[in-house]
Design a protein around this motif. Sequence first.
Motif, PDB file in Angstrom:
ATOM      1  N   VAL A   1      36.515 -67.720 -15.114  1.00  0.00           N
ATOM      2  CA  VAL A   1      36.236 -68.973 -14.390  1.00  0.00           C
ATOM      3  C   VAL A   1      37.565 -69.617 -13.986  1.00  0.00           C
ATOM      4  N   ASP A   2      37.635 -70.138 -12.748  1.00  0.00           N
ATOM      5  CA  ASP A   2      38.798 -70.894 -12.298  1.00  0.00           C
ATOM      6  C   ASP A   2      38.683 -72.306 -12.882  1.00  0.00           C
ATOM      7  N   THR A   3      39.659 -72.696 -13.710  1.00  0.00           N
ATOM      8  CA  THR A   3      39.582 -73.986 -14.406  1.00  0.00           C
ATOM      9  C   THR A   3      40.462 -75.045 -13.749  1.00  0.00           C
ATOM     10  N   VAL A   4      40.825 -74.825 -12.487  1.00  0.00           N
ATOM     11  CA  VAL A   4      41.669 -75.804 -11.794  1.00  0.00           C
ATOM     12  C   VAL A   4      41.001 -77.183 -11.773  1.00  0.00           C
ATOM     13  N   GLY A   5      39.654 -77.207 -11.806  1.00  0.00           N
ATOM     14  CA  GLY A   5      38.928 -78.478 -11.752  1.00  0.00           C
ATOM     15  C   GLY A   5      38.614 -79.076 -13.109  1.00  0.00           C
ATOM     16  N   VAL A   6      39.089 -78.464 -14.193  1.00  0.00           N
ATOM     17  CA  VAL A   6      38.782 -79.021 -15.521  1.00  0.00           C
ATOM     18  C   VAL A   6      39.822 -80.085 -15.865  1.00  0.00           C
ATOM     19  N   LEU A   7      39.368 -81.323 -16.004  1.00  0.00           N
ATOM     20  CA  LEU A   7      40.243 -82.459 -16.291  1.00  0.00           C
ATOM     21  C   LEU A   7      40.393 -82.599 -17.798  1.00  0.00           C
ATOM     22  N   VAL A   8      41.568 -83.054 -18.220  1.00  0.00           N
ATOM     23  CA  VAL A   8      41.854 -83.129 -19.653  1.00  0.00           C
ATOM     24  C   VAL A   8      42.210 -84.560 -20.013  1.00  0.00           C
ATOM     25  N   GLY A   9      41.526 -85.086 -21.040  1.00  0.00           N
ATOM     26  CA  GLY A   9      41.882 -86.396 -21.579  1.00  0.00           C
ATOM     27  C   GLY A   9      40.853 -87.463 -21.264  1.00  0.00           C
ATOM     28  N   GLY A  10      41.078 -88.655 -21.816  1.00  0.00           N
ATOM     29  CA  GLY A  10      40.164 -89.781 -21.595  1.00  0.00           C
ATOM     30  C   GLY A  10      39.245 -90.029 -22.769  1.00  0.00           C
ATOM     31  N   ALA A  11      38.954 -88.991 -23.535  1.00  0.00           N
ATOM     32  CA  ALA A  11      38.094 -89.090 -24.719  1.00  0.00           C
ATOM     33  C   ALA A  11      38.159 -87.735 -25.422  1.00  0.00           C
ATOM     34  N   PRO A  12      37.744 -87.672 -26.697  1.00  0.00           N
ATOM     35  CA  PRO A  12      37.713 -86.356 -27.362  1.00  0.00           C
ATOM     36  C   PRO A  12      36.744 -85.402 -26.664  1.00  0.00           C
ATOM     37  N   THR A  13      36.973 -84.122 -26.795  1.00  0.00           N
ATOM     38  CA  THR A  13      36.065 -83.106 -26.266  1.00  0.00           C
ATOM     39  C   THR A  13      34.647 -83.335 -26.794  1.00  0.00           C
ATOM     40  N   GLY A  14      33.655 -83.145 -25.942  1.00  0.00           N
ATOM     41  CA  GLY A  14      32.271 -83.253 -26.389  1.00  0.00           C
ATOM     42  C   GLY A  14      31.962 -82.225 -27.466  1.00  0.00           C
ATOM     43  N   VAL A  15      31.204 -82.638 -28.479  1.00  0.00           N
ATOM     44  CA  VAL A  15      30.808 -81.691 -29.529  1.00  0.00           C
ATOM     45  C   VAL A  15      29.328 -81.847 -29.843  1.00  0.00           C
ATOM     46  N   ALA A  16      28.730 -80.756 -30.299  1.00  0.00           N
ATOM     47  CA  ALA A  16      27.382 -80.797 -30.862  1.00  0.00           C
ATOM     48  C   ALA A  16      27.504 -80.353 -32.320  1.00  0.00           C
ATOM     49  N   LEU A  17      27.087 -81.218 -33.254  1.00  0.00           N
ATOM     50  CA  LEU A  17      27.088 -80.889 -34.687  1.00  0.00           C
ATOM     51  C   LEU A  17      25.698 -80.364 -35.026  1.00  0.00           C
ATOM     52  N   ILE A  18      25.627 -79.100 -35.394  1.00  0.00           N
ATOM     53  CA  ILE A  18      24.324 -78.436 -35.525  1.00  0.00           C
ATOM     54  C   ILE A  18      24.163 -77.906 -36.947  1.00  0.00           C
ATOM     55  N   THR A  19      23.083 -78.295 -37.619  1.00  0.00           N
ATOM     56  CA  THR A  19      22.733 -77.650 -38.885  1.00  0.00           C
ATOM     57  C   THR A  19      21.458 -76.846 -38.661  1.00  0.00           C
ATOM     58  N   VAL A  20      21.454 -75.627 -39.169  1.00  0.00           N
ATOM     59  CA  VAL A  20      20.312 -74.727 -38.976  1.00  0.00           C
ATOM     60  C   VAL A  20      19.796 -74.314 -40.343  1.00  0.00           C
ATOM     61  N   ASP A  21      18.468 -74.435 -40.550  1.00  0.00           N
ATOM     62  CA  ASP A  21      17.917 -74.004 -41.841  1.00  0.00           C
ATOM     63  C   ASP A  21      17.339 -72.588 -41.715  1.00  0.00           C
ATOM     64  N   PRO A  22      16.927 -71.983 -42.855  1.00  0.00           N
ATOM     65  CA  PRO A  22      16.517 -70.575 -42.788  1.00  0.00           C
ATOM     66  C   PRO A  22      15.331 -70.320 -41.861  1.00  0.00           C
ATOM     67  N   SER A  23      14.496 -71.336 -41.601  1.00  0.00           N
ATOM     68  CA  SER A  23      13.362 -71.114 -40.693  1.00  0.00           C
ATOM     69  C   SER A  23      13.811 -71.169 -39.233  1.00  0.00           C
ATOM     70  N   GLY A  24      15.091 -71.516 -39.006  1.00  0.00           N
ATOM     71  CA  GLY A  24      15.582 -71.601 -37.624  1.00  0.00           C
ATOM     72  C   GLY A  24      15.497 -73.004 -37.060  1.00  0.00           C
ATOM     73  N   ASP A  25      14.841 -73.936 -37.789  1.00  0.00           N
ATOM     74  CA  ASP A  25      14.808 -75.327 -37.325  1.00  0.00           C
ATOM     75  C   ASP A  25      16.205 -75.916 -37.437  1.00  0.00           C
ATOM     76  N   ASN A  26      16.552 -76.786 -36.489  1.00  0.00           N
ATOM     77  CA  ASN A  26      17.894 -77.353 -36.560  1.00  0.00           C
ATOM     78  C   ASN A  26      17.862 -78.863 -36.367  1.00  0.00           C
ATOM     79  N   SER A  27      18.949 -79.508 -36.779  1.00  0.00           N
ATOM     80  CA  SER A  27      19.192 -80.921 -36.476  1.00  0.00           C
ATOM     81  C   SER A  27      20.505 -80.963 -35.718  1.00  0.00           C
ATOM     82  N   ILE A  28      20.541 -81.723 -34.634  1.00  0.00           N
ATOM     83  CA  ILE A  28      21.717 -81.712 -33.763  1.00  0.00           C
ATOM     84  C   ILE A  28      22.139 -83.147 -33.461  1.00  0.00           C
ATOM     85  N   VAL A  29      23.416 -83.413 -33.627  1.00  0.00           N
ATOM     86  CA  VAL A  29      24.006 -84.679 -33.172  1.00  0.00           C
ATOM     87  C   VAL A  29      24.989 -84.333 -32.063  1.00  0.00           C
ATOM     88  N   VAL A  30      24.819 -84.945 -30.902  1.00  0.00           N
ATOM     89  CA  VAL A  30      25.731 -84.675 -29.785  1.00  0.00           C
ATOM     90  C   VAL A  30      26.643 -85.873 -29.560  1.00  0.00           C
TER      91      VAL A  30
END
Length: 300
Positions: free
Chosen positions: A81-110
């Motif tokens: 991918v050409d990343t010439v258009g990817v801007l850097v800064g202004g806030a921390p990188t977006g993250v998704a905090l994901i916990t997955v249990d053995p049944s595959g169900d998850n809880s996600i904080v974005v």
Amino acid sequence: MYDYDLLVVGSANADLVISVERRPDAGETVLGSDLAVHPGGKGGNQAVAAARLGARTALLARVGDDAYGRLLLDSQRAAGVDTVGVLVGGAPTGVALITVDPSGDNSIVVSLGANGRLAPTDVRAAGSLFHASRVVSTQLEIPLETVVEVVRNLAPESRFVLNPSPPRPLPQEVLAACDPLIVNEHEARVILGESRVGERPEDWARILLAKGPRSVVVTLGAEGALVADADGVVRVPAVRVAAVDTTGAGDAFTAALAWRLGAGATLAEAAGYAARVGAVAVTRRGAQESFPTAGEVDAL
Ligand code: ADP
């Protein structure tokens, strides 16, 4: 005459995944597996999917000036991918905090982080990218006013593709530009709201089309997809595969469809190809890790 087959305007996230025996209740601490960090975000996913197929792809996104931002830039570049258009800064990188249990169900904080700071001014400043791109694709993990600005900055001959995820009501100006609007069943329900009549996806496709898009695609998981335009509604069968993980299938489908449309395919042809790309993606674990090359799609 175009430098890029596809310009993706959208989110880039680091997905931080921990497997747990049981997801924690309020006030509770549980121990989990080692941390796994995966590049994600619908924009980043679509860009990687298209580039891996061989599309000349650029990404307009925003990441933080931090280690996750650098990881995301590296993974985009590694996919071509050409990343010439990817801007850097202004806030921390977006993250998704994901916990997955053995049944595959998850809880996600974005945490939207830098994705939430991709602003209309960033779109206006990227005019040369818009003029160099045959197709422009976006999603809703960035501010809606930024998506509106994308529509206003399209080059006259370029085509706009929108997957409204996560779904919310769309302004008429955005709906009218979509060619196509691509929704799964959940997204269709939200966009249709009260105007949904009946349970037949064919009806949803027709009603969505009447809301203004030039064309509509409804993806139906293992049931394939429906495409709708002024010529009518056509069902596109899914390719039968043993699915192990459907994460990112919709993003791979959308990127492949957008690329083939730009190459001159009809909507039904492009959706048929995209269904093959989605089918390969569900046979492998992960999102970006699961996206196929054109050779792997041909071998299916
Ligand atoms: P989303 O990930 O946005 O919910 P879908 O689950 O509808 O999107 O998947 C997008 C496309 O990927 C489908 O239209 C289909 O072509 C393909 N696909 C998804 N799941 C499967 C499956 N189990 N078997 C074959 N193809 C699939």
